[in-house]
Design an enzyme around this catalytic site. Structure first.
Site, short mmCIF file in Angstrom:
data_model
loop_
_atom_site.label_atom_id
_atom_site.label_comp_id
_atom_site.label_asym_id
_atom_site.label_seq_id
_atom_site.Cartn_x
_atom_site.Cartn_y
_atom_site.Cartn_z
N GLY A 110 0.81 -1.22 0.00
CA GLY A 110 0.00 0.00 0.00
C GLY A 110 0.84 1.26 0.00
N GLY A 111 2.07 1.18 -0.48
CA GLY A 111 2.99 2.32 -0.43
C GLY A 111 2.70 3.41 -1.45
N PHE A 149 -1.80 7.21 0.64
CA PHE A 149 -1.47 8.42 1.41
C PHE A 149 -0.36 8.15 2.44
CE2 PHE A 149 -3.15 10.58 5.45
CZ PHE A 149 -2.27 11.65 5.37
N ILE A 150 -0.66 7.34 3.44
CA ILE A 150 0.32 7.18 4.53
C ILE A 150 1.51 6.38 4.04
CG2 ILE A 150 0.69 6.47 6.92
CD1 ILE A 150 -2.36 6.63 7.32
N THR A 176 -9.73 -7.19 0.81
CA THR A 176 -8.36 -6.64 0.98
C THR A 176 -7.94 -6.65 2.45
OG1 THR A 176 -8.38 -5.33 -1.01
CG2 THR A 176 -6.96 -4.55 0.74
N THR A 211 -5.87 0.89 13.00
CA THR A 211 -6.52 2.17 13.24
C THR A 211 -7.23 2.18 14.59
OG1 THR A 211 -8.44 3.46 12.53
CG2 THR A 211 -8.40 1.20 11.81
N ASP A 212 -7.41 3.39 15.14
CA ASP A 212 -8.17 3.50 16.40
C ASP A 212 -9.65 3.15 16.20
OD1 ASP A 212 -8.96 5.77 14.93
OD2 ASP A 212 -8.52 7.20 16.53
N GLU A 213 -10.09 3.10 14.92
CA GLU A 213 -11.53 2.87 14.69
C GLU A 213 -11.96 1.47 15.10
OE1 GLU A 213 -13.14 4.62 11.15
OE2 GLU A 213 -11.44 5.97 10.98
N TYR A 224 -15.71 -0.82 7.45
CA TYR A 224 -14.25 -0.58 7.39
C TYR A 224 -13.60 -0.98 8.70
CZ TYR A 224 -9.96 2.11 8.14
OH TYR A 224 -8.69 2.49 8.48
N ALA A 225 -14.10 -0.43 9.82
CA ALA A 225 -13.47 -0.68 11.11
C ALA A 225 -13.56 -2.17 11.47
CB ALA A 225 -14.13 0.18 12.18
N LYS A 238 -10.88 -4.03 9.66
CA LYS A 238 -9.56 -3.80 10.26
C LYS A 238 -9.44 -4.57 11.58
CE LYS A 238 -6.67 -1.34 9.02
NZ LYS A 238 -5.52 -1.50 8.08
N ASN A 252 -6.78 9.67 13.32
CA ASN A 252 -6.96 10.21 11.97
C ASN A 252 -5.74 11.00 11.53
OD1 ASN A 252 -9.78 9.69 12.92
ND2 ASN A 252 -10.28 10.57 10.92
N LEU A 272 -11.92 13.84 5.26
CA LEU A 272 -12.39 15.16 5.67
C LEU A 272 -11.45 16.32 5.32
CD1 LEU A 272 -14.64 16.71 7.43
CD2 LEU A 272 -12.92 16.70 9.20
P1 NAD Z 1 -5.17 4.91 1.20
O1 NAD Z 1 -6.55 4.50 0.85
O2 NAD Z 1 -4.70 6.30 0.88
O3 NAD Z 1 -4.10 3.92 0.54
C1 NAD Z 1 -4.30 2.54 0.50
C2 NAD Z 1 -3.29 1.96 -0.50
O4 NAD Z 1 -3.47 0.52 -0.51
C3 NAD Z 1 -3.50 2.46 -1.93
O5 NAD Z 1 -2.25 2.78 -2.51
C4 NAD Z 1 -4.13 1.26 -2.64
O6 NAD Z 1 -3.82 1.20 -4.02
C5 NAD Z 1 -3.52 0.11 -1.87
N1 NAD Z 1 -4.35 -1.11 -1.94
C6 NAD Z 1 -5.68 -1.21 -1.75
N2 NAD Z 1 -6.09 -2.48 -1.95
C7 NAD Z 1 -4.97 -3.20 -2.26
C8 NAD Z 1 -4.73 -4.55 -2.57
N3 NAD Z 1 -5.73 -5.46 -2.59
N4 NAD Z 1 -3.46 -4.95 -2.81
C9 NAD Z 1 -2.43 -4.05 -2.79
N5 NAD Z 1 -2.61 -2.74 -2.53
C10 NAD Z 1 -3.86 -2.32 -2.27
O7 NAD Z 1 -5.04 4.62 2.76
P2 NAD Z 1 -4.22 5.38 3.89
O8 NAD Z 1 -5.05 6.46 4.45
O9 NAD Z 1 -2.87 5.67 3.39
O10 NAD Z 1 -4.14 4.22 4.99
C11 NAD Z 1 -3.09 3.28 4.98
C12 NAD Z 1 -3.27 2.32 6.14
O11 NAD Z 1 -3.30 3.05 7.36
C13 NAD Z 1 -4.58 1.52 6.09
O12 NAD Z 1 -4.31 0.22 6.52
C14 NAD Z 1 -5.47 2.25 7.07
O13 NAD Z 1 -6.41 1.36 7.64
C15 NAD Z 1 -4.48 2.74 8.10
N6 NAD Z 1 -4.85 3.96 8.83
C16 NAD Z 1 -5.24 5.07 8.15
C17 NAD Z 1 -5.55 6.22 8.87
C18 NAD Z 1 -5.96 7.49 8.18
O14 NAD Z 1 -6.31 8.47 8.85
N7 NAD Z 1 -5.89 7.58 6.86
C19 NAD Z 1 -5.47 6.22 10.27
C20 NAD Z 1 -5.05 5.05 10.92
C21 NAD Z 1 -4.73 3.93 10.18
P1 TYD Z 2 -13.09 10.72 7.50
O1 TYD Z 2 -12.01 11.61 7.00
O2 TYD Z 2 -13.94 9.98 6.54
O3 TYD Z 2 -12.40 9.73 8.56
P2 TYD Z 2 -13.10 8.67 9.59
O4 TYD Z 2 -14.53 8.56 9.29
O5 TYD Z 2 -12.34 7.45 9.27
O6 TYD Z 2 -12.83 9.25 10.95
O7 TYD Z 2 -14.05 11.58 8.41
C1 TYD Z 2 -13.57 12.31 9.53
C2 TYD Z 2 -14.77 12.96 10.19
O8 TYD Z 2 -15.33 13.92 9.30
C3 TYD Z 2 -15.87 11.99 10.52
O9 TYD Z 2 -16.50 12.37 11.73
C4 TYD Z 2 -16.86 12.16 9.36
C5 TYD Z 2 -16.70 13.62 9.01
N1 TYD Z 2 -16.94 13.97 7.60
C6 TYD Z 2 -17.86 14.99 7.26
O10 TYD Z 2 -18.46 15.63 8.14
N2 TYD Z 2 -18.06 15.25 5.95
C7 TYD Z 2 -17.43 14.59 4.96
O11 TYD Z 2 -17.67 14.88 3.76
C8 TYD Z 2 -16.47 13.57 5.31
C9 TYD Z 2 -15.74 12.80 4.24
C10 TYD Z 2 -16.27 13.30 6.65
#
Ligand code: NAD
Ligand code: TYD
Length: 337
Positions: free
Chosen positions: A7-8, A11-12, A98, A123-125, A149-150, A153, A178, A189
């Site tokens: 998943g590189g 975003f993260i 996935t 994730t904390d979710e 989703y949660a 995970k 987040n 968001l």
């Molecule tokens: P993202 O959706 O931006 O990126 C996910 C990546 O995984 C993408 O590059 C996608 O192409 C790849 N991917 C998806 N399905 C795949 C598959 N079947 N095989 C190979 N690659 C695949 O997600 P993110 O926000 O960067 O999150 C990365 C990780 O961190 C996730 O596991 C997420 O649960 C966790 N996380 C995210 C947050 C957050 O705030 N974004 C917070 C805590 C934990």
């Molecule tokens: P999000 O970024 O989807 O992260 P998560 O649901 O995994 O915490 O949402 C963050 C917060 O923002 C969540 O309380 C939902 C809210 N939100 C909105 O109010 N409007 C939006 O369009 C989106 C995408 C999220």
């Protein structure tokens, strides 16, 4: 050190790849990514081909994962996931595939190849929702996820803990709050609100906007993952957070204020079903055991993120074209008549 990052291209993951290559000249990385809608090879542009390689492959397919693992790999950091709650509400099957099946494939492949360490990024979710005033989640909090989703995970986390207990696999789990920062897909968001604000579009705030998230800048998250990779205890879970509790309404106001725009751009829209009210993390364990601390205050990190999206308009305008428009229409069309 040779690291495989799943998943590189997301975003993260892409922030972690860049951060890790910068932090340690002895590191080389292979990114395995299926390049779904959220994966973007552009996020990894400019990296040295000697130290980084992108392999397009799917974590649910054993041959793709086994293909990048051998005895010379020192660690796998597993980010690959379907990551957006709203999409999991519309359709959950890809999340089960996935996040649950893909994680089991990664566990099996890591064990077969004899990779010495796996970091599973969660994730904390998985903990569910807190009421206002309740103490933050510790790692001992029961897993009571509410969104598909949660739940997927949480399922993955349990499989990782089972592999550690049953097979003695050296695996460590991180549960972060987040994230926000550069290269975040504008369905979440903060990048959604920044880019909508910049494009003169409404900021769709679900329900009363008083839901609280514990925000952390992605760079602090990357540093924490590196600490866990290097020093985390096998079979252990580490919460990662930056004491950054903010409600969504306040985040929207801060973004508009940074851009000198009118709060009238905020639009209260129909709420998300089973919307978790509050997340907050107790990070005493990672601070005490691994001597990690967050370094970026929310206000500073948000200002830096806003500047990044202002300076990278090309990136998000490309991301927001094509299939994104269909997604936006189905998610917000009836909410923003
Ligand atoms: P993202 O959706 O931006 O990126 C996910 C990546 O995984 C993408 O590059 C996608 O192409 C790849 N991917 C998806 N399905 C795949 C598959 N079947 N095989 C190979 N690659 C695949 O997600 P993110 O926000 O960067 O999150 C990365 C990780 O961190 C996730 O596991 C997420 O649960 C966790 N996380 C995210 C947050 C957050 O705030 N974004 C917070 C805590 C934990
Ligand atoms: P999000 O970024 O989807 O992260 P998560 O649901 O995994 O915490 O949402 C963050 C917060 O923002 C969540 O309380 C939902 C809210 N939100 C909105 O109010 N409007 C939006 O369009 C989106 C995408 C999220």
């Amino acid at each position: 050190m040779r690291i495989v990052v799943t998943g590189g291209a997301g975003f993260i993951g892409s922030n972690f790849v860049r951060w890790m290559l910068d932090a340690d000249p002895a590191v080389s990385i292979v990114t395995l990514d299926a390049l779904t809608y959220a994966g973007n090879a552009e996020n990894l542009d400019g990296l040295s081909p000697v130290r980084h390689q992108l392999v397009v492959g799917d974590v649910t397919r054993m041959r793709d994962v086994a293909g990048v693992l051998d005895r010379r790999v020192d660690a796998v950091v597993h980010f690959a996931a379907e990551s957006h709650v709203d999409r999991s509400i519309s359709s959950a099957q890809a999340f089960a595939a996935t996040n649950v099946v893909g994680t089991q494939v990664v566990l099996d492949a890591v064990r077969q190849a004899g990779v010495p360490r796996l970091v599973h990024v969660s994730t904390d979710e998985v903990y569910g929702s807190l009421a206002p005033g309740e103490p933050p989640f510790t790692e001992a909090h029961p897993l009571t996820p509410t969104s598909p989703y949660a739940a997927s995970k949480a399922g993955a986390d349990l499989l990782v803990l089972a592999a550690a207990a049953t097979h003695g696999l050296d695996a460590v789990i991180t549960r972060c709050g987040n994230n926000y920062g550069p290269y975040q897909f504008p369905e979440k968001l903060i990048p959604l609100f920044i880019t909508n604000a910049l494009a003169g579009q409404p900021l769709p705030l679900y329900g009363d906007g008083r839901q609280v998230r514990d925000w952390i800048h992605v760079e602090d998250h990357c540093r924490a993952i590196a600490a866990v990779l290097q020093r985390g205890r096998p079979g252990r879970v580490y919460n990662i957070g930056a004491h950054g509790e903010q409600d969504n309404l306040s985040v929207a106001h801060q973004i508009l204020s940074l851009l000198h725009l009118d709060p009238g751009q905020i639009r209260h829209v129909a709420d998300r079903p089973a919307h978790d009210r509050r997340y907050a993390l107790d990070t005493e364990r990672i601070e005490r055991e691994l001597d990690w601390r967050p370094t970026i205050e929310f206000g500073d990190g948000l200002a830096a993120a806003v500047s990044w999206y202002q300076e990278h308009r090309d990136w998000w305008e490309r991301v927001k074209s094509g299939a994104y428009r269909t997604y936006y229409e189905s998610q917000y069309g009836s909410r923003l008549p």
